[in-house]
Design a protein around this motif. Structure first.
Motif, PDB file in Angstrom:
ATOM      1  N   TYR A   3       0.818  -0.924   0.004  1.00 21.86           N
ATOM      2  CA  TYR A   3       0.146   0.067   0.136  1.00 21.86           C
ATOM      3  C   TYR A   3       1.077   1.245   0.142  1.00 21.86           C
ATOM      4  O   TYR A   3       1.800   1.182   0.748  1.00 21.86           O
ATOM      5  N   THR A   4       0.418   2.137  -0.690  1.00 22.98           N
ATOM      6  CA  THR A   4       0.925   3.562  -0.517  1.00 22.98           C
ATOM      7  C   THR A   4       1.648   4.601   1.019  1.00 22.98           C
ATOM      8  O   THR A   4       0.614   3.783   1.914  1.00 22.98           O
ATOM      9  N   SER A  17       3.143   3.010   3.203  1.00 18.83           N
ATOM     10  CA  SER A  17       3.951   1.632   4.098  1.00 18.83           C
ATOM     11  C   SER A  17       4.957   1.383   4.781  1.00 18.83           C
ATOM     12  O   SER A  17       5.580   0.814   5.325  1.00 18.83           O
ATOM     13  N   ALA A  21      11.619   3.336   2.397  1.00 17.17           N
ATOM     14  CA  ALA A  21      12.125   3.072   3.674  1.00 17.17           C
ATOM     15  C   ALA A  21      13.197   2.028   3.809  1.00 17.17           C
ATOM     16  O   ALA A  21      14.107   2.134   4.365  1.00 17.17           O
ATOM     17  N   LYS A  43       8.705   9.118   1.463  1.00 17.37           N
ATOM     18  CA  LYS A  43       7.834  10.139   2.111  1.00 17.37           C
ATOM     19  C   LYS A  43       6.458   9.937   2.659  1.00 17.37           C
ATOM     20  O   LYS A  43       6.196   9.496   2.169  1.00 17.37           O
ATOM     21  N   LEU A  90       0.974  10.202  -0.026  1.00 19.81           N
ATOM     22  CA  LEU A  90       0.456   9.185  -1.097  1.00 19.81           C
ATOM     23  C   LEU A  90       1.250   9.225  -2.157  1.00 19.81           C
ATOM     24  O   LEU A  90       1.240  10.083  -2.963  1.00 19.81           O
ATOM     25  N   THR A  99       6.510   6.957  -4.921  1.00 24.64           N
ATOM     26  CA  THR A  99       6.656   6.630  -5.879  1.00 24.64           C
ATOM     27  C   THR A  99       5.665   6.824  -6.925  1.00 24.64           C
ATOM     28  O   THR A  99       5.508   5.655  -7.101  1.00 24.64           O
ATOM     29  N   GLY A 143       2.435   2.661  -5.246  1.00 26.77           N
ATOM     30  CA  GLY A 143       1.835   1.616  -3.541  1.00 26.77           C
ATOM     31  C   GLY A 143       0.880   1.876  -4.492  1.00 26.77           C
ATOM     32  O   GLY A 143       0.586   1.932  -5.887  1.00 26.77           O
ATOM     33  N   ASN A 156       5.878  -2.988   8.580  1.00 26.86           N
ATOM     34  CA  ASN A 156       6.819  -2.436   9.041  1.00 26.86           C
ATOM     35  C   ASN A 156       5.806  -1.156   9.902  1.00 26.86           C
ATOM     36  O   ASN A 156       4.469  -0.909  10.421  1.00 26.86           O
ATOM     37  N   ASP A 215       8.295   0.670  15.210  1.00 28.42           N
ATOM     38  CA  ASP A 215       8.985   0.980  16.428  1.00 28.42           C
ATOM     39  C   ASP A 215       7.850   2.057  17.114  1.00 28.42           C
ATOM     40  O   ASP A 215       8.344   2.840  17.994  1.00 28.42           O
ATOM     41  N   SER A 264      10.783  -2.640  11.193  1.00 25.14           N
ATOM     42  CA  SER A 264      10.969  -1.183  11.182  1.00 25.14           C
ATOM     43  C   SER A 264      11.974  -0.322  10.194  1.00 25.14           C
ATOM     44  O   SER A 264      13.813  -0.839  10.532  1.00 25.14           O
ATOM     45  N   ALA A 265      12.054  -0.358   9.167  1.00 21.75           N
ATOM     46  CA  ALA A 265      13.053   0.445   8.018  1.00 21.75           C
ATOM     47  C   ALA A 265      13.398   1.761   8.972  1.00 21.75           C
ATOM     48  O   ALA A 265      14.533   2.201   8.635  1.00 21.75           O
ATOM     49  N   ARG A 266      13.156   2.772  10.216  1.00 18.27           N
ATOM     50  CA  ARG A 266      14.474   2.914  10.777  1.00 18.27           C
ATOM     51  C   ARG A 266      14.657   2.611  11.864  1.00 18.27           C
ATOM     52  O   ARG A 266      15.560   3.148  11.853  1.00 18.27           O
TER      53      ARG A 266
END
Ligand SMILES: Nc1nc2c(ncn2[C@@H]2O[C@H](COP(=O)(O)OP(=O)(O)OP(=O)(O)O)[C@@H](O)[C@H]2O)c(=O)[nH]1
Ligand SMILES: [Mg+2]
Length: 426
Positions: free
Chosen positions: A211-212, A214, A218, A237, A240, A243, A266, A329, A332, A351-353
């Motif tokens: 989904y956009t 998500s 990242a 970013k 929505l 990318t 997305g 994702n 965190d 968690s990408a963060r």
């Protein structure tokens, strides 16, 4: 007429103010309305109000019932709105009738999404795809649009092919669509060449889908950061459809394991069909991936719905049966107790963060992409050019050395080939 003049003035200030409209048929519409507000925001539109009608059938002429249409006209005046956005796709006639009754510009969810795409597309192919989708949408609605455009100026829904285009006849639009399709085909051929080069390299591919917003981009960036390729980062970013173009990056997990990671556009609920069709070629890339990394924003409460929509689009593009890892994702943002319930095979809390569980994700990817592959060092006699070309066609050959007895090389190959070439292994 007064309303129109007043709104024309306001339009000069730039920002459009919109009333969102939805019809609640059988299922609850609140989610879709919330998302529609998000889409409006993504298009730079201010949401001035919302109107929902409960009905069991739609009005073919104005979509809303007559009393509700009057109520909407009043709401537009009260809220000084110069735009009305309908959650569902409207016909040309409905658009025209509604604009006549309301005295403001009327668009639907599809135009809104197409407009966001039109504003965001950067690559030539992306722009062509959006333009094709816009023309496809407009073709059966020419009269409705002609009317709308002759009366009201620019703004949302009018970007893209341009006003002039819309005033021309159907045939002209069809010819234009044909032209775009031809150009897209050329771009597609280039992509095919690149793809076959990648396939030939024998490097496996994994595609990030979901989904956009998500966190696909990242995650791509997390992989790039961990492999010291931050300069190759993609745009990520909180909006929505950040990318629109697919990007490929080669990721080296360790000396023996390298794969290509693909970041994709997305998905969103009710993604316009014209758009899915136009983006089919780009999304086709997903079909050539060996593995899908389905990214879900776990911090979003209704994420089951996002998963369902993504699965549906994947089925539509023919990638429903692909091998997949579910990545939940943004962990965190969740408390320990909320993390429960995301266990399962081929599923990971991530968690990408923070990079949480990156090591597990890597080992899952390794298992899926390289599980059946093995690195062999071979010595191929010079009179066995057939073996050399067989390997060359299928795999990425490395560390070639030409010795007295033949060609010495390394390749990551299937277990089958590994066994078959036993006599040449050193
Ligand atoms: N807290 C938190 N935020 C994240 C995480 N992953 C991504 N984000 C944020 O979520 C937002 C969306 O991330 P993107 O990577 O752009 O999302 P996307 O899936 O690529 O979105 P589209 O390109 O629009 O499809 C950005 O603001 C990211 O910084 C995460 O693990 N934790
Ligand atoms: Mg993205």
């Amino acid at each position: 007429m007064d309303t129109i003049n007043k709104n024309e003035e306001k339009r000069g200030s730039g920002i459009q103010r919109a009333i969102l409209v939805g019809i609640e048929l059988s299922e609850s519409i609140s989610y879709y309305m919330e998302e529609l507000a998000g889409l409006a925001q993504a298009a730079g539109i201010e949401v001035a109000g919302e109107l929902i009608q409960n009905r069991d059938r739609l009005d073919s002429a104005t979509y809303l019932g007559s009393g509700k249409t009057d109520e909407l006209a009043q709401l537009c005046m009260d809220m000084e709105a110069d735009l009305v956005i309908f959650n569902d796709e409207l016909s040309g006639m409905q658009l025209r009738n509604l604009e006549d009754r309301l005295g403001v510009k009327v668009i639907d969810r599809t135009i809104l999404i197409l407009d966001i795409f039109a504003a965001r597309a950067t690559s030539k192919e992306g722009k062509l795809q959006v333009e094709l989708a816009q023309l496809q949408y407009r073709l059966p609605r020419l009269t409705g649009f002609g009317n709308a455009l002759s009366r009201l100026g620019g703004g949302i829904g009018t970007r893209g092919p341009g006003e002039k285009q819309l005033e021309t006849d159907r045939r002209h639009i069809k010819r234009k669509m044909q032209e775009i399709r031809r150009e897209l085909e050329e771009a597609g051929n280039n992509r095919k060449i690149k793809r076959s080069q990648r396939e030939k390299s024998g490097i496996p591919m994994a595609a990030l889908v979901g989904y956009t917003n998500s966190g696909k981009s990242a995650i791509m960036n997390r992989f790039l950061k961990d492999s010291f390729k931050e300069e190759k980062a993609v745009d990520e970013k909180d909006m929505l459809f950040a990318t629109l173009d697919t990007s490929h990056r080669s990721i080296k997990l360790d000396t023996n394991h390298e794969f290509i990671l693909i970041d994709t556009v997305g998905f969103v609920s009710n993604l316009p069909h014209t758009l899915i069709k136009a983006f089919m070629a780009t999304l086709e890339e997903v079909n050539y991936a060996d593995l899908l990394l389905h990214v879900v924003d776990a911090s979003y409460e209704d994420n089951d719905f996002h998963t369902m929509v993504t699965d549906q689009v994947l089925r539509e593009i023919g990638a429903g049966e692909k091998e997949k890892i579910m990545i939940y994702n943004k962990m965190d943002l969740l408390g320990e107790s909320e993390k429960a319930g995301y266990e399962g095979s081929d599923t990971i809390c991530f968690s990408a963060r923070s990079g949480e569980n990156m090591d597990i994700l890597i080992s899952m990817i390794k298992e899926k992409l390289f599980g059946g592959r093995i690195k062999a060092t071979l010595l191929i006699p010079y009179d066995r050019g057939d073996i050399y070309s067989y390997l060359h066609d299928r795999y990425k050959i490395e560390n070639i050395k030409y010795g007295e007895k033949g060609t010495c090389l390394e390749a990551l190959m299937s277990l089958e080939d590994y066994q078959r070439l036993e006599n040449y292994r050193i």
